[in-house]
Scaffold this active site. Structure first.
Site, PDB file in Angstrom:
ATOM      1  N   GLU A 261       0.829  -1.202   0.000  1.00 47.80           N
ATOM      2  CA  GLU A 261       0.000   0.000   0.000  1.00 47.80           C
ATOM      3  C   GLU A 261       0.867   1.257   0.000  1.00 47.80           C
ATOM      4  O   GLU A 261       0.578   2.244  -0.697  1.00 47.80           O
ATOM      5  CB  GLU A 261      -0.923   0.005   1.229  1.00 47.80           C
ATOM      6  CG  GLU A 261      -1.815  -1.222   1.326  1.00 47.80           C
ATOM      7  CD  GLU A 261      -1.206  -2.333   2.155  1.00 47.80           C
ATOM      8  OE1 GLU A 261      -1.963  -3.042   2.827  1.00 47.80           O
ATOM      9  OE2 GLU A 261       0.038  -2.493   2.119  1.00 47.80           O
ATOM     10  N   CYS A 286      -2.407  -3.060   7.216  1.00 49.97           N
ATOM     11  CA  CYS A 286      -2.059  -3.030   8.631  1.00 49.97           C
ATOM     12  C   CYS A 286      -2.440  -1.671   9.223  1.00 49.97           C
ATOM     13  O   CYS A 286      -2.873  -0.756   8.510  1.00 49.97           O
ATOM     14  CB  CYS A 286      -0.571  -3.302   8.821  1.00 49.97           C
ATOM     15  SG  CYS A 286       0.499  -1.943   8.257  1.00 49.97           S
TER      16      CYS A 286
END
Length: 350
Positions: A261, A286
């Site tokens: 990401e 996360c």
């Protein structure tokens, strides 16, 4: 749509055909066998034993090209066939985007029991187990047309471990074989496949993760996890944390690997990320990534697999106004109808 069914003898292909015809509005197509089919093949034997009443004249084809032409002109209809004799037939069917292959199999011992029951009902002597195994091996592995090569290419592999038709129909209904997304992926499937492809470039020792940043159905950037450029790759010893096998979520501050990401966000740049941007990721972000995703103004995150911090991530997104959604594509792979022992339904094995 044309569904092709292949598989071992007495696995239950006819039961699947009956379900598709009776419950899902399919019509059956028949393709004549060729001289290349071994005489000992159970498939060839069945092709000559079917009564004409079971084969409407309009749905019988002597050449696969005729069958392909038929379904091409009638692509909005639902068709099914079990007459996929060899790879040459399969290759011609696969040229049409309206076709996909399903295999049907069952444990050898169970299929032998079915064989004995069928022979008894027809007043015939049943083959010995050794004879049945030999016939099975010839059908699957004969060098001139064994069906094992076809089965290996099936998109859905149905393992029929039960003789309970209600169980079979229930699983087939849940499986939703006629789902059009099996033929043409929707946008979620399309972008998630790109994310999975990006993940294959990962050099992280812990897991492979890929992501795709999208706005207005256009790819802005992609990313995968691994050490930054100019640093030694993680899979070459570049990140001590990953190489020591540290538990997920522990010691993240010592990890040198950028997450997928993060790489996608860095590649895009803040000025290219505006309201309406969607991040596709094959693993739920996360906690650290969720904060960055919220900060840059992404509107929605779509993920495939869960991670150890899903609850915390979901809380950040909920407060930050980022929609979080799990991706659920049509099921593929090996589908177990029922376990042989215990008579209990089994899960899907991808």
């Amino acid at each position: 749509m044309l569904i092709g069914l292949c598989g071992s003898m007495l696995a239950g292909k006819q039961s699947v055909v009956n379900y598709l015809v009776d419950c899902q509005g399919f019509s059956r197509l028949h393709l004549a066998s060729t001289a290349s089919i071994p005489n000992s093949s159970p498939a060839a034997a069945r092709s000559t034993s079917l009564k004409p009443a079971n084969r409407p004249e309009c749905n019988i084809f002597s050449q696969v090209e005729e069958l392909v032409d038929h379904i091409t002109k009638r692509w909005q209809h639902r068709w099914v066939t079990t007459d996929i004799w060899d790879e040459s037939v399969l290759e011609k069917l696969l040229r049409r985007p309206s076709f996909f292959l399903v295999s049907v199999d069952a444990p050898l011992g169970l299929r032998w029991q079915r064989c004995k029951m069928r022979c008894a009902s027809e007043g015939q002597s049943a083959p010995s187990l050794e004879e049945f195994v030999a016939r099975n091996d010839d059908q699957l592995y004969n060098r001139n047309g064994g069906l094992a090569r076809l089965i290996d290419r099936a998109e859905v592999r149905l393992m029929n471990c039960s003789d309970d038709l209600e169980q079979l129909h229930g699983t087939l209904e849940e499986l939703d074989l006629p789902n059009e997304q099996r033929l043409r992926p929707n946008w979620d499937q399309y972008f998630m496949r790109l994310a999975s492809l990006a993940a294959q470039r990962s050099n992280c020792m812990k897991r492979r993760v890929g992501s795709v940043l999208v706005r207005e159905k256009r790819v802005i950037s992609t990313g995968y996890n691994g050490t930054p450029r100019y640093l030694k790759n993680c899979n070459e010893g570049g990140c001590l944390r990953c190489n020591e096998g540290t538990t997920a979520g522990v010691g993240l501050s010592t990890c040198l690997c950028l997450h997928a990401e993060e790489n996608a966000l860095l590649e895009a740049g803040r000025e290219r990320i505006r309201e309406g941007s969607i991040l596709y990721c094959d693993t739920c972000p996360c906690l650290t990534c969720s904060i960055k995703i919220t900060q840059v103004g992404i509107s929605e995150v779509v993920y495939s697999q869960g991670y150890g911090m899903d609850v915390e991530t979901a809380a950040v997104f909920a407060e930050g106004g980022v929609k979080l959604r799990q991706f659920s594509p049509p099921r593929k792979g090996l589908v177990l109808l029922q376990s042989v022992e215990g008579n209990q339904p089994c899960d899907v094995i991808q």
